[in-house]
Design a protein around this motif. Sequence first.
Motif, PDB file in Angstrom:
ATOM      1  N   ALA A 123      23.915  -7.360 -15.727  1.00  0.00           N
ATOM      2  CA  ALA A 123      25.007  -7.347 -16.699  1.00  0.00           C
ATOM      3  C   ALA A 123      24.530  -6.848 -18.058  1.00  0.00           C
ATOM      4  CB  ALA A 123      25.604  -8.748 -16.825  1.00  0.00           C
ATOM      5  N   GLU A 124      23.310  -7.224 -18.455  1.00  0.00           N
ATOM      6  CA  GLU A 124      22.758  -6.739 -19.715  1.00  0.00           C
ATOM      7  C   GLU A 124      22.563  -5.221 -19.685  1.00  0.00           C
ATOM      8  OE1 GLU A 124      19.158  -8.794 -20.527  1.00  0.00           O
ATOM      9  OE2 GLU A 124      20.087 -10.779 -20.612  1.00  0.00           O
ATOM     10  N   GLU A 127      25.855  -3.019 -20.071  1.00  0.00           N
ATOM     11  CA  GLU A 127      26.434  -2.774 -21.388  1.00  0.00           C
ATOM     12  C   GLU A 127      25.896  -1.489 -21.999  1.00  0.00           C
ATOM     13  OE1 GLU A 127      26.345  -6.056 -24.023  1.00  0.00           O
ATOM     14  OE2 GLU A 127      27.202  -7.477 -22.574  1.00  0.00           O
ATOM     15  N   ARG A 132      31.245  -3.848 -18.875  1.00  0.00           N
ATOM     16  CA  ARG A 132      31.147  -5.296 -19.106  1.00  0.00           C
ATOM     17  C   ARG A 132      31.443  -5.977 -17.782  1.00  0.00           C
ATOM     18  NH1 ARG A 132      30.795  -6.695 -24.390  1.00  0.00           N
ATOM     19  NH2 ARG A 132      31.290  -5.091 -25.926  1.00  0.00           N
ATOM     20  N   SER A 134      31.440  -8.871 -16.777  1.00  0.00           N
ATOM     21  CA  SER A 134      32.173 -10.138 -16.737  1.00  0.00           C
ATOM     22  C   SER A 134      33.647  -9.887 -16.415  1.00  0.00           C
ATOM     23  CB  SER A 134      32.050 -10.856 -18.078  1.00  0.00           C
ATOM     24  OG  SER A 134      32.528 -10.048 -19.138  1.00  0.00           O
ATOM     25  N   GLN A 135      34.107  -8.646 -16.597  1.00  0.00           N
ATOM     26  CA  GLN A 135      35.490  -8.300 -16.308  1.00  0.00           C
ATOM     27  C   GLN A 135      35.640  -7.847 -14.850  1.00  0.00           C
ATOM     28  OE1 GLN A 135      36.314  -5.128 -19.057  1.00  0.00           O
ATOM     29  NE2 GLN A 135      36.371  -6.470 -20.839  1.00  0.00           N
ATOM     30  N   SER A 170      35.140   2.567 -21.388  1.00  0.00           N
ATOM     31  CA  SER A 170      34.332   1.814 -20.416  1.00  0.00           C
ATOM     32  C   SER A 170      34.415   2.381 -19.007  1.00  0.00           C
ATOM     33  CB  SER A 170      34.740   0.332 -20.409  1.00  0.00           C
ATOM     34  OG  SER A 170      34.598  -0.241 -21.689  1.00  0.00           O
TER      35      SER A 170
END
Length: 352
Positions: A123-124, A127, A132, A134-135, A170
């Motif tokens: 996840a890091e 970005e 992202r 988390s979505q 994104s």
Amino acid sequence: MTEREIPETFLDGCAEILTEVAATGRRLTRDEIASRRALGERAAEAGFGLRSLVGAHLSAARAAWPRTADSGTPALAAVEQVVDAFAEGYERAQRMAVRQEEAARREFIDDLLYGRSDLGRLAERAERFGLRLSQEHAVAVARGPAAYDEGDPVPRQVERALIGRFGDRSILLTTKDGRLLCIAPGHQGEVLSHFAKQAHAATDGGQVAIGRAQPGPGGVVQSYEEALSTLEFAERLGLDDPVLRAADLLVYPVLARDRQAMADLVQHTLGPLTTARGGARPLLDTLTAYFDAGCVAAEAARRLSLSVRALTYRLERIHRLTGAHPSDPSHRYMLQTAVIGARLLDWPSGGR
């Protein structure tokens, strides 16, 4: 923002080389050229712009320019060599940085699509590439008549079309195993729809599958695998729609999940067709066309280039052999499911 002042360290030896060359008329030595290249690499790695660096070299050359008229030509040749070697080193460092960035991007995409690496670390890294995790995300996969790499004209064409319409937003475009991929936030369905339209056109009629939006870091993998499975089902079932949505074809993974049960259904229901003269294939094709036409005999006959009478005769033969009639609602579901299973299993192999 004003350009940073160029440190003197990137001009080390420039004035001395120019002065000596102007006095002797010689060309730069191999070691002197190598030193300029090395300084160019260091300047690129430090993040200075090439335009400012060249300007600094020209300023240094003007300060050290020989006063005698007959020294001007060798001095000018020396400036040309110095700047050329410096720029070559700069460009080499830039190419190396691009290759390293491409390698990091490819490693990230592989880890993302195969579900490797620690999810937090993934996840890091995501970005950095505008995602992202988390979505929710959804993945669209396009295949064409050729295999594609990221630098090829087709992916670049599709990417320009998407960025021109949506900007960054994104979106991640890439290639994998010769296919085009687009990863987008799950709530931005219009992005994947536009990708599908552009990819279909750019690949000369290629087929695109869109997976369902899935949450979390593992959601990209799930959506990607779902899109791949949809393309596989489309190939096995002969579906030629330009855009396929996994959400509309969920029945096929369900039917294929228990392969042995499906094989038993196909053999039990359609096995008697193999005893027909000419084998099972013509009658199986008749059932396929009949169900694809919504059980409208005239339309099915048109698709098979048969008369309605000939089609009706085939349906009666199927009834006699299997005991089930395609037009009978009580038999239709079992027959249609068995036909789908036959297509998924490539039954009967070799036309028998």
